[in-house]
Design an enzyme around this catalytic site. Structure first.
Site, PDB file in Angstrom:
ATOM      1  N   CYS A 135       0.836  -1.201   0.000  1.00  0.00           N
ATOM      2  CA  CYS A 135       0.000   0.000   0.000  1.00  0.00           C
ATOM      3  C   CYS A 135       0.875   1.258   0.000  1.00  0.00           C
ATOM      4  O   CYS A 135       1.382   1.670   1.051  1.00  0.00           O
ATOM      5  CB  CYS A 135      -0.937  -0.006   1.209  1.00  0.00           C
ATOM      6  SG  CYS A 135      -1.978   1.463   1.292  1.00  0.00           S
ATOM      7  N   CYS A 138      -0.464   4.130   2.145  1.00  0.00           N
ATOM      8  CA  CYS A 138      -0.274   3.958   3.598  1.00  0.00           C
ATOM      9  C   CYS A 138       1.187   4.166   3.990  1.00  0.00           C
ATOM     10  O   CYS A 138       1.474   4.778   5.010  1.00  0.00           O
ATOM     11  CB  CYS A 138      -0.680   2.548   4.044  1.00  0.00           C
ATOM     12  SG  CYS A 138      -2.156   1.907   3.277  1.00  0.00           S
ATOM     13  N   ASP A 139       2.114   3.632   3.213  1.00  0.00           N
ATOM     14  CA  ASP A 139       3.513   3.530   3.665  1.00  0.00           C
ATOM     15  C   ASP A 139       4.491   4.423   2.907  1.00  0.00           C
ATOM     16  O   ASP A 139       5.649   4.544   3.316  1.00  0.00           O
ATOM     17  CB  ASP A 139       3.998   2.073   3.543  1.00  0.00           C
ATOM     18  CG  ASP A 139       3.171   1.135   4.411  1.00  0.00           C
ATOM     19  OD1 ASP A 139       2.661   1.593   5.450  1.00  0.00           O
ATOM     20  OD2 ASP A 139       3.021  -0.047   4.048  1.00  0.00           O
TER      21      ASP A 139
END
Ligand code: NAP
Length: 310
Positions: A135, A138-139
């Protein structure tokens, strides 16, 4: 007893629930996490009509949720572990939740989509959360100013490589063939990005690093056989999706990859069970097609429930 239980609150599930409740059916929507599904981990959506300047995934999810919120749909939280026919022939169905009491419904709409597939390279599990990610939204921020790699050649890999290129120092986009599968519009943007290195005909043999995290990839050109190393502190894996369909009865036909076979009305092989969105066996997986599937499934459920009530 619900008329319909919709499982999954991504674009397909929210649309199905909206159309069902507006048709006067007693409807429940089971959601295992925040509404939105995969669009929550998509940075920008450029091809959903009505948003000519693109829309952020979380914003579209919020708008879908705001559209459904005023309607009397029962919202059930948690994972569904099984859907069981209560008669040998099919419906009504008992929906078993991982926590809490089971619920019953005349019809079920499966909208649980698909999850990112793992690459299967040595080191993937060792460095999961220490460099390996599924992701970018997200990261990606952890890698600001650093070097990362993206593996895959579909729309997800191309889009997320572009997203990461705006945050990190350099992106190596690694694909096992010379031709990308993703849309031409993303291919052109990726080729035009100054800090994306395109590495084709190449597979990842191993993800390497130390206790501090991953630091490089051992790669192999599958045409020349040449071995090499790519420096990368993060690897974002976008090599396709696996369906979330294991909870459905065995009588629901699936294709060889586990995606649900439906007809054009979203009916599965088991009367009373319908499927919509990315969980279906189909070619075009888009927010727009998921929304269309959800609406079609709801209208088919309405016809089915009216027929069973008659
Ligand atoms: P996808 O289209 O199935 O592409 C998967 C890619 O990963 C392919 O390029 C494939 O290579 C490669 N791959 C598969 N297994 C591999 C392995 N073991 N090692 C290395 N590479 C491997 O998957 P996706 O990109 O996740 O997209 C899923 C669906 O969502 C698609 O229908 C896509 O169009 C849709 N989607 C649309 C958008 C959009 O329109 N904005 C955005 C994201 C996703 P090959 O090409 O050689 O098979």
């Amino acid at each position: 007893m619900y008329d319909a239980v919709v499982i999954g609150a991504g674009p397909a599930g929210i649309t199905a629930a909206l159309y069902l409740v507006r048709s006067g059916l007693r409807t429940a929507l089971v959601e295992s996490s925040a509404p939105g599904g995969q669009i929550l981990s998509t940075a920008e959506i450029e091809n959903y009509p009505g948003f000519p300047k693109s829309v952020k995934g979380w914003e579209l999810a919020d708008l879908f949720e705001a559209h459904l919120a005023p309607y009397p749909v029962d919202r059930l939280r948690g994972e569904v572990s099984a859907v069981e026919p209560t008669s040998g022939e099919g419906g009504p169905f008992r929906i078993i939740l991982a926590e809490g009491a089971p619920v019953e419904a005349k019809a079920v709409v499966a909208c649980t989509g698909a999850r990112h597939r793992k690459l299967g390279a040595p080191g993937e599990d060792t460095y999961a959360g220490m460099g390996v990610s599924y992701c970018a939204v997200c990261d990606g921020n952890f890698y600001r100013g650093r070097r990362v790699a993206v593996v895959g050649g579909g729309n997800s890999a191309l889009e997320e490589a572009l997203y990461l290129s705006r945050i990190v120092d350099r992106v190596s986009l690694i694909h096992r063939r010379s031709a990308f599968r993703g849309s031409m519009v993303y291919q052109e943007k990726v080729r035009a990005a100054e800090n994306i290195d395109i590495v084709t005909d190449t597979v990842i043999d191993e993800i390497r690093g130390s206790k501090a995290g991953m630091d490089s990839l051992a790669v192999r050109n599958i045409v020349t056989g040449e071995l090499g190393t790519i420096a990368a502190e993060g690897l974002f894996v976008y090599v396709g999706m696996d369906p979330v369909s294991a909870y459905l009865p065995a009588a629901v036909e699936k294709d060889s990859a586990g995606f649900i076979n439906t007809d054009a009305e979203m009916r599965t092989s088991l009367p009373g069970i319908f499927a919509a969105g990315d969980i279906r066996s189909k070619h075009c997986r888009q927010v727009s097609t998921a929304v269309g599937d959800g609406a079609t499934a709801a209208m088919s459920v309405l016809a089915y429930v009216e027929q069973t009530n008659a």
